[in-house]
Each structure stands twice: as C-alpha cells, then as structure tokens.
Design a protein around this motif. Structure first.
Motif, PDB file in Angstrom:
ATOM      1  N   ARG A  66     -47.075  96.705  -4.545  1.00  0.00           N
ATOM      2  CA  ARG A  66     -46.030  96.678  -5.581  1.00  0.00           C
ATOM      3  C   ARG A  66     -46.577  97.084  -6.942  1.00  0.00           C
ATOM      4  NH1 ARG A  66     -44.602  92.151  -6.853  1.00  0.00           N
ATOM      5  NH2 ARG A  66     -45.475  90.658  -5.355  1.00  0.00           N
ATOM      6  N   TYR A  67     -47.777  96.580  -7.261  1.00  0.00           N
ATOM      7  CA  TYR A  67     -48.363  96.917  -8.562  1.00  0.00           C
ATOM      8  C   TYR A  67     -48.840  98.367  -8.603  1.00  0.00           C
ATOM      9  CZ  TYR A  67     -47.993  92.194 -10.322  1.00  0.00           C
ATOM     10  OH  TYR A  67     -47.493  90.997 -10.780  1.00  0.00           O
ATOM     11  N   ALA A  68     -49.295  98.871  -7.469  1.00  0.00           N
ATOM     12  CA  ALA A  68     -49.730 100.266  -7.425  1.00  0.00           C
ATOM     13  C   ALA A  68     -48.545 101.203  -7.660  1.00  0.00           C
ATOM     14  CB  ALA A  68     -50.379 100.558  -6.074  1.00  0.00           C
ATOM     15  N   ARG A  69     -47.372 100.810  -7.188  1.00  0.00           N
ATOM     16  CA  ARG A  69     -46.189 101.642  -7.401  1.00  0.00           C
ATOM     17  C   ARG A  69     -45.743 101.639  -8.861  1.00  0.00           C
ATOM     18  NH1 ARG A  69     -43.559  99.526  -1.825  1.00  0.00           N
ATOM     19  NH2 ARG A  69     -44.345 101.195  -0.464  1.00  0.00           N
ATOM     20  N   GLN A  70     -46.196 100.625  -9.607  1.00  0.00           N
ATOM     21  CA  GLN A  70     -45.892 100.581 -11.040  1.00  0.00           C
ATOM     22  C   GLN A  70     -46.941 101.320 -11.872  1.00  0.00           C
ATOM     23  OE1 GLN A  70     -44.639  96.572 -12.518  1.00  0.00           O
ATOM     24  NE2 GLN A  70     -44.887  95.939 -10.367  1.00  0.00           N
ATOM     25  N   GLY A  71     -47.979 101.862 -11.192  1.00  0.00           N
ATOM     26  CA  GLY A  71     -48.969 102.666 -11.892  1.00  0.00           C
ATOM     27  C   GLY A  71     -50.367 102.098 -11.923  1.00  0.00           C
ATOM     28  N   LEU A  72     -50.563 100.843 -11.461  1.00  0.00           N
ATOM     29  CA  LEU A  72     -51.902 100.268 -11.433  1.00  0.00           C
ATOM     30  C   LEU A  72     -52.706 100.919 -10.311  1.00  0.00           C
ATOM     31  CD1 LEU A  72     -53.727  97.954 -12.612  1.00  0.00           C
ATOM     32  CD2 LEU A  72     -52.954  96.562 -10.668  1.00  0.00           C
ATOM     33  N   PRO A  73     -53.918 101.412 -10.587  1.00  0.00           N
ATOM     34  CA  PRO A  73     -54.726 101.983  -9.508  1.00  0.00           C
ATOM     35  C   PRO A  73     -54.934 100.968  -8.386  1.00  0.00           C
ATOM     36  CG  PRO A  73     -55.701 102.486 -11.633  1.00  0.00           C
ATOM     37  CD  PRO A  73     -54.601 101.504 -11.892  1.00  0.00           C
ATOM     38  N   TRP A  74     -54.914 101.467  -7.156  1.00  0.00           N
ATOM     39  CA  TRP A  74     -55.115 100.577  -6.018  1.00  0.00           C
ATOM     40  C   TRP A  74     -56.515  99.990  -6.088  1.00  0.00           C
ATOM     41  CZ3 TRP A  74     -51.963  99.187  -1.820  1.00  0.00           C
ATOM     42  CH2 TRP A  74     -52.609  98.435  -0.824  1.00  0.00           C
ATOM     43  N   LEU A  75     -56.602  98.664  -5.957  1.00  0.00           N
ATOM     44  CA  LEU A  75     -57.878  97.966  -6.031  1.00  0.00           C
ATOM     45  C   LEU A  75     -58.205  97.319  -4.691  1.00  0.00           C
ATOM     46  CD1 LEU A  75     -57.325  96.124  -9.442  1.00  0.00           C
ATOM     47  CD2 LEU A  75     -58.717  98.160  -9.077  1.00  0.00           C
ATOM     48  N   SER A  76     -59.326  97.703  -4.113  1.00  0.00           N
ATOM     49  CA  SER A  76     -59.817  96.953  -2.964  1.00  0.00           C
ATOM     50  C   SER A  76     -60.238  95.576  -3.479  1.00  0.00           C
ATOM     51  CB  SER A  76     -61.017  97.665  -2.339  1.00  0.00           C
ATOM     52  OG  SER A  76     -62.105  97.612  -3.233  1.00  0.00           O
ATOM     53  N   LYS A  77     -60.466  94.640  -2.566  1.00  0.00           N
ATOM     54  CA  LYS A  77     -60.855  93.304  -3.024  1.00  0.00           C
ATOM     55  C   LYS A  77     -62.226  93.327  -3.698  1.00  0.00           C
ATOM     56  CE  LYS A  77     -59.474  89.482  -1.152  1.00  0.00           C
ATOM     57  NZ  LYS A  77     -59.293  88.329  -0.237  1.00  0.00           N
ATOM     58  N   SER A  78     -63.085  94.263  -3.295  1.00  0.00           N
ATOM     59  CA  SER A  78     -64.368  94.392  -3.980  1.00  0.00           C
ATOM     60  C   SER A  78     -64.162  94.884  -5.401  1.00  0.00           C
ATOM     61  CB  SER A  78     -65.274  95.363  -3.217  1.00  0.00           C
ATOM     62  OG  SER A  78     -66.463  95.596  -3.934  1.00  0.00           O
ATOM     63  N   GLN A  79     -63.309  95.882  -5.573  1.00  0.00           N
ATOM     64  CA  GLN A  79     -63.018  96.398  -6.913  1.00  0.00           C
ATOM     65  C   GLN A  79     -62.316  95.341  -7.767  1.00  0.00           C
ATOM     66  OE1 GLN A  79     -60.891  99.666  -5.203  1.00  0.00           O
ATOM     67  NE2 GLN A  79     -62.351 101.182  -5.985  1.00  0.00           N
ATOM     68  N   LEU A  80     -61.457  94.547  -7.131  1.00  0.00           N
ATOM     69  CA  LEU A  80     -60.767  93.485  -7.836  1.00  0.00           C
ATOM     70  C   LEU A  80     -61.776  92.469  -8.378  1.00  0.00           C
ATOM     71  CD1 LEU A  80     -57.891  92.198  -8.433  1.00  0.00           C
ATOM     72  CD2 LEU A  80     -58.308  90.825  -6.385  1.00  0.00           C
ATOM     73  N   GLN A  81     -62.788  92.131  -7.566  1.00  0.00           N
ATOM     74  CA  GLN A  81     -63.823  91.192  -8.004  1.00  0.00           C
ATOM     75  C   GLN A  81     -64.524  91.704  -9.261  1.00  0.00           C
ATOM     76  OE1 GLN A  81     -65.615  88.346  -6.737  1.00  0.00           O
ATOM     77  NE2 GLN A  81     -63.871  87.824  -5.456  1.00  0.00           N
ATOM     78  N   VAL A  82     -64.896  92.972  -9.238  1.00  0.00           N
ATOM     79  CA  VAL A  82     -65.602  93.562 -10.376  1.00  0.00           C
ATOM     80  C   VAL A  82     -64.716  93.555 -11.617  1.00  0.00           C
ATOM     81  CG1 VAL A  82     -66.631  95.686 -11.286  1.00  0.00           C
ATOM     82  CG2 VAL A  82     -67.077  94.991  -8.915  1.00  0.00           C
ATOM     83  N   ALA A  83     -63.466  93.978 -11.439  1.00  0.00           N
ATOM     84  CA  ALA A  83     -62.546  94.059 -12.577  1.00  0.00           C
ATOM     85  C   ALA A  83     -62.246  92.675 -13.150  1.00  0.00           C
ATOM     86  CB  ALA A  83     -61.248  94.748 -12.145  1.00  0.00           C
ATOM     87  N   TYR A  84     -62.088  91.678 -12.281  1.00  0.00           N
ATOM     88  CA  TYR A  84     -61.810  90.320 -12.743  1.00  0.00           C
ATOM     89  C   TYR A  84     -62.987  89.778 -13.550  1.00  0.00           C
ATOM     90  CZ  TYR A  84     -60.919  85.286 -12.675  1.00  0.00           C
ATOM     91  OH  TYR A  84     -60.737  83.985 -13.046  1.00  0.00           O
ATOM     92  N   GLN A  85     -64.197  89.980 -13.038  1.00  0.00           N
ATOM     93  CA  GLN A  85     -65.377  89.483 -13.735  1.00  0.00           C
ATOM     94  C   GLN A  85     -65.533  90.153 -15.100  1.00  0.00           C
ATOM     95  OE1 GLN A  85     -67.502  86.924 -12.362  1.00  0.00           O
ATOM     96  NE2 GLN A  85     -67.890  86.890 -14.568  1.00  0.00           N
ATOM     97  N   GLU A  86     -65.281  91.465 -15.162  1.00  0.00           N
ATOM     98  CA  GLU A  86     -65.393  92.180 -16.427  1.00  0.00           C
ATOM     99  C   GLU A  86     -64.352  91.692 -17.431  1.00  0.00           C
ATOM    100  OE1 GLU A  86     -65.187  96.355 -15.700  1.00  0.00           O
ATOM    101  OE2 GLU A  86     -67.288  96.502 -15.066  1.00  0.00           O
ATOM    102  N   ALA A  87     -63.125  91.447 -16.946  1.00  0.00           N
ATOM    103  CA  ALA A  87     -62.065  90.973 -17.843  1.00  0.00           C
ATOM    104  C   ALA A  87     -62.400  89.591 -18.395  1.00  0.00           C
ATOM    105  CB  ALA A  87     -60.722  90.948 -17.109  1.00  0.00           C
ATOM    106  N   CYS A  88     -63.048  88.759 -17.560  1.00  0.00           N
ATOM    107  CA  CYS A  88     -63.457  87.423 -18.033  1.00  0.00           C
ATOM    108  C   CYS A  88     -64.618  87.538 -19.014  1.00  0.00           C
ATOM    109  CB  CYS A  88     -63.854  86.555 -16.844  1.00  0.00           C
ATOM    110  SG  CYS A  88     -62.483  86.128 -15.739  1.00  0.00           S
ATOM    111  N   ASP A  89     -65.565  88.430 -18.705  1.00  0.00           N
ATOM    112  CA  ASP A  89     -66.714  88.611 -19.595  1.00  0.00           C
ATOM    113  C   ASP A  89     -66.282  89.124 -20.964  1.00  0.00           C
ATOM    114  OD1 ASP A  89     -68.349  87.783 -17.544  1.00  0.00           O
ATOM    115  OD2 ASP A  89     -68.982  89.803 -16.956  1.00  0.00           O
ATOM    116  N   ASP A  90     -65.222  89.960 -20.978  1.00  0.00           N
ATOM    117  CA  ASP A  90     -64.724  90.531 -22.238  1.00  0.00           C
ATOM    118  C   ASP A  90     -63.795  89.586 -22.991  1.00  0.00           C
ATOM    119  OD1 ASP A  90     -66.136  92.754 -21.590  1.00  0.00           O
ATOM    120  OD2 ASP A  90     -64.419  93.932 -20.909  1.00  0.00           O
ATOM    121  N   GLY A  91     -63.453  88.455 -22.379  1.00  0.00           N
ATOM    122  CA  GLY A  91     -62.565  87.513 -23.031  1.00  0.00           C
ATOM    123  C   GLY A  91     -61.096  87.808 -22.851  1.00  0.00           C
ATOM    124  N   ARG A  92     -60.764  88.809 -22.020  1.00  0.00           N
ATOM    125  CA  ARG A  92     -59.359  89.148 -21.805  1.00  0.00           C
ATOM    126  C   ARG A  92     -58.696  88.182 -20.828  1.00  0.00           C
ATOM    127  NH1 ARG A  92     -59.554  94.009 -19.189  1.00  0.00           N
ATOM    128  NH2 ARG A  92     -61.827  94.128 -19.201  1.00  0.00           N
TER     129      ARG A  92
END
Length: 564
Positions: A66-92
C-alpha cells in the motif's frame, strides 16, 4: 482513472558481504535506500507496523504494498531495519527496542538468547553407508546442493572464515544481535575428518568471529574471550561409533560444548537393514561418555525408515526416554524423506519401501511433541530439504505447526522446552518458581533446574531459564581423572531475545539474574551431595562469565572448589 505508480523494488542478497582474506568486511550497498523525500510516508509506515500485534511476511507485504503504491520505495525487511535505525540515530524517530526486535526477519533466530551461525565443512568421504542418506558429490555427506545452508557454504567455497564472518554480517544486517554466537559446524561425520583440518577449520571460524587472523587455535580462543562476537557454544555432529575418551579430550581442546549424534532408531533390525553400521549399544555407550564429560547431547531420530511402521516408530520414540542410557538433552526429529540420490530410492522402485503419508507423519509428531520430557528440547521437526527433491511422501515444511494444531484440538500441548520457552515475555522474579527435576541415566543422576511460571499464569507453565547439573557416581573413578569427585554443570541457558553484553533488557528473563541464581543453586546442591569440586563445560566466550562466579580455568574445564 489515474494510473497507479509502479512499485520500486531494490533487490539484494542477504549474504552479499565481501569477506577479504585480510579479515576486512565490506558490505555491498544493495540494501541502502534513499528515503530523504519520503520521510512522512516512512514515518506512517513505521507507525502502522508498530500497531500490528504480529509482523509476519504476509501482513508486512500487504502493508508495504500500500505504501509503495503511494510512492514509498519498496523496502525489504533488511532495508527497513537500516532505515529505521538511521531515522532513530538522526532523531527523526524515537528508538523502540521492542519494535526493533519485531522488525527483524525471523526474530525467533535470536529469541532463545543466542544467535546461531551455521557453517559447513568441505565435501569429504563419510564412513557410513546408510541407505537413506542422500549423496551429492558437491556437498558433505547427507546434504543437498540446494539446501539454503549448503548454498551459502558453496558460495564461500566452504571457507570457514568467510562463512562465519559473512553469516555474522548478514544476520547483523537484518537486525539480530551477534555478540553471543552459537557456532554450529555441520557436514557428514566431523570425527572422520583429519584432525589438522578440524583444528584449522575451528581456528578460522574463531578468526571469523574475532575479525582478525591468529597464528594458533589457542591464540584465537584467547582473543574470543573479549571480542565483539563471542562464542557461547560450539557444536559438531558425529557418529556414536567414533566417540571414545581420546575423542572427548580432542573435542574439548577445540572448544566443543555440544555434540549432535544420529540415533536414527533404537530398533536393531531397522538399523541393520538401513545399513547404519552400528547397533543400539553404540548409542548408549557414546551417550554415557559424552554425558560424563559434560557435553550437551543432541540426538537425531528418524521415523519412516525402511522396516519401520507408524506404530513401531511411536514405541521407538518412547524408548528414547524410557531407556536411562539414552535420554538426550535435545532432539531433532527428521522423518525420512525419499530423494532420488539415496540408495533407499532403489528399494522404493522395487516396491520394497513406501513413505508414510502426511497424516501418518503428523500423527507420529503429535505423539512426539506431547510425550517429550520437560527437560528435553525438540529443536527441529523435519529436515530443511527443498521439496522438489522429494520423490514421494510428505512435502510440507510446517509439519510441526500442523502437529501442534492437531494436538491442541484434542486437548494436548507441547511438553518440551521449546514449546514452553518464555521468549520475549516480560517477567519478574516474583513470577517464577525454581523447580528441580531429577532423573537417572547410565552413570549419572541428572538434575534439571529451571525457573518457570506457574501453571495458572496467563500463558501456562513457561520456562525462563534452566541449568543441567550432572552428578556422576562419586565412588567410581571418572573416565577423565581430573574430574574425579566433581559435579558437572553441562548447560546454563536463560531465555529471551539475545541482547548485547551490557545492553539493558529490563523485565526480560536474560537480565534479571536467573543465570547467577541457577549457578548458586547448583553449587549448593553439589556441596550438599558431598562433591569436593564442581566443573562447567564452558564455551570460550563464556569463560569471563563463569570466572565472575568463582570458576577458574583448569585444563579442559573451568572448576570451582567447594567448601568442606
């Protein structure tokens, strides 16, 4: 009608980690996705996932689509882990440890308190002639080329360093803590490999955990006591007719703490016509030796062999626990799967063998999972053989789940450790009761000490941690003279997600001092029983832990003098 935007997919391979000969790792950037322009959608995705009771493959793909159809790049669970950690590290985003664990791929891999890393030895001739065992010249005996673990090993040319380092990097990339590593060395009969190869292989595995090269195995082991990826268990698989006192000492020198042995059957006729090459007494004798030396015993048992029936298999399973000389600590149930490159295939072609139906296998498994003693753990139920290799018979890989569902329908439940693990449940010491179950074996009295919730707790009687304490006959000379009049701690295990050393795990079983309490109870019981010393079969990476409890290195074991 507006056209839906195409879903952007960024594919990658989990083990695409370049491991160089100089010990350095370099991860390929295939799992890196730029989400700079998609912060709002990504935040909404994380919020929706956090609200899910369970994040499994099916609902994750549905939400991600559903989110990919709204324009979010498809994230594998490995990519999701990386993106989540980066967003937390950046304070977002605000870091949530529980959510981090739930976002992992297959979080159960590290919910038993450690993270398992499996490596395979090179193809090598096996002394066994078993007719049920597949033969693939590209693989160690009994393994098929297209099994996941075998493919990883082949991709690294069976190099122990690259397999170990690559697997650690891959598991870390998908969110698993990798500071507590149980190293599982698979491949035919370990004891039949030349000892210089064994020592080199284990040293290179330790080098892979340490991230640096060592000159000798003892040097690599010494480094591993304080490295970032400590070995908390080392497992090999071998045949019972290869185990003697000299082999026990050799395995301890390597750092082995658990031995897998193929029981296959306790029926002499079944062993004979399947060309297993040993009798049931060989299993009894090897288990007596292993237990006396403190090893954890992990058996393999195979229903559906030539000459067996569903009824005889049920009786055979019960004999594993009724016979004091057997009684393994852990068991893998591997119903025989008919494959074309095993000699058993010829028997099937001649009409001399017929595999069980799926329902027959499930019925056997219902009996097994509901009749296993509380001190034992069923680690696996069914071999991880790709179904395209199966000629006839059952092909489903979730037979354990189907058996548990059927057991539940008839009012039964799994009785083994795995069926009762507390995993990620929050507990306090007040919720737990220390229980001691004692049972006899051929040569020892075993005490299974466990912290468990009460029967009337919301999830039933759950196990949060346990210790295996072995009392050999104090009047008989020990087969290893340095262990005379020693009680033996064979295993200490506390459940919950594997957390880094020193990481906060408030409320989780691993971090409320259960291990220390179990060790103190074992010491007091041993002292009361009249032993002068207590030993522990410590893994290399747990030596510092036992040292804090008064144990010191004494040749092949760590020992503690008991007060008179």
């Amino acid at each position: 009608m507006s056209k839906k935007p195409a879903i952007q997919r960024f594919d990658y391979t989990l083990d695409e980690t370049v491991v160089h000969n100089d010990g350095s790792w370099k991860e390929r950037n295939h799992n890196k996705v730029d989400l700079t322009a998609h912060h709002t959608l990504f935040t909404e995705l994380i919020g929706e996932l956090a609200a899910q009771k369970e994040i499994n493959t099916k609902n994750y793909h549905s939400i991600m689509r559903r989110y990919a159809r709204q324009g979010l790049p498809w994230l594998s669970k490995s990519q999701l882990q990386v993106a989540y950690q980066e967003a937390c590290d950046d304070g977002r985003l605000t870091f949530d440890k529980e959510l981090k664990i739930r976002l992992q791929m297959k979080p159960v891999r590290s919910q038993a308190g450690v993270t398992v890393v499996t490596v395979l030895t090179k193809p090598y001739a096996c002394p066994g002639k078993c007719i049920f065992c597949p033969t693939d010249v590209r693989m160690p005996k009994s393994y098929l080329y297209d099994e996941p673990g075998a493919q990883r090993a082949e991709r690294y040319s069976f190099d122990p360093y690259k397999q170990t380092a690559g697997r650690i990097a891959a598991l870390s990339k998908i969110g698993h803590p990798t500071d507590k590593i149980e190293l599982l060395i698979l491949g035919g009969t370990w004891s039949s490999y030349p000892r210089d190869y064994q020592e080199w292989f284990v040293k290179r595995c330790f080098d892979g955990m340490n991230g640096v090269d060592s000159e000798t195995l003892p040097e690599a082991q010494a480094l591993n006591e304080t490295t970032d990826h400590r070995n908390v268990g080392l497992v090999v698989e071998t045949r019972q007719d290869h185990i003697d006192v000299d082999e026990l000492r050799w395995m301890r020198y390597l750092g082995v703490t658990k031995v897998q042995v193929g029981i296959q059957s306790m029926d002499e006729h079944v062993l004979d016509i399947n060309k297993r090459g040993h009798d049931t007494q060989a299993t009894r004798d090897s288990f007596k030796l292993l237990r006396a030396a403190g090893f954890k015993i992990h058996g393999h048992w195979m229903p559906n062999l030539l000459g067996a029936t569903p009824e005889s298999d049920v009786a055979d399973y019960d004999s594993l626990w009724n016979d004091p000389a057997v009684r393994p600590d852990e068991l893998k149930i591997y119903p025989c799967m008919l494959v074309e490159n095993a000699e058993l295939y010829e028997y099937w072609q001649r009409g001399e063998y017929k595999p069980y139906s799926e329902q027959e296998v499930i019925d056997i498994l219902v009996h097994c999972i509901t009749k296993t003693p509380a001190y034992a753990r069923l680690t696996r139920v069914i071999r991880d053989i790709p179904t395209n290799n199966v000629v006839e018979g059952f092909t489903k890989s979730n037979l354990r789940q189907l058996a548990e569902q059927k057991a539940k329908k008839i009012g039964l439940a799994a009785t083994d450790i795995r069926g009762r693990e507390i995993r990620r449940e929050q507990v306090s010491p007040d919720d737990l009761t220390l229980r001691v179950e004692s049972y006899e074996t051929d040569g020892t009295i075993e005490h299974f000490l466990s912290f468990e919730t009460d029967e009337d707790s919301p999830t039933g009687r759950r196990i949060a941690g346990f210790l295996r304490l072995s009392f050999p006959d104090p009047k008989a000379p020990h087969l290893l003279e340095e262990l005379d009049n020693h009680a033996m701690i064979r295993e200490v295990h506390v459940y919950g997600p594997a957390l880094s050393f020193g990481q906060d795990g408030k409320g989780e079983a691993q971090h409320i001092g259960l291990g220390s309490k179990l060790i103190q109870k074992a010491i007091s019981m041993s002292q009361a029983a009249g032993y002068t010393d207590i030993a522990v079969i410590s893994a290399i990476g747990t030596r510092k832990y036992y040292a804090k409890h008064g144990f010191s290195q004494n040749n092949l074991y760590m020992t503690h003098k008991l007060q008179s």
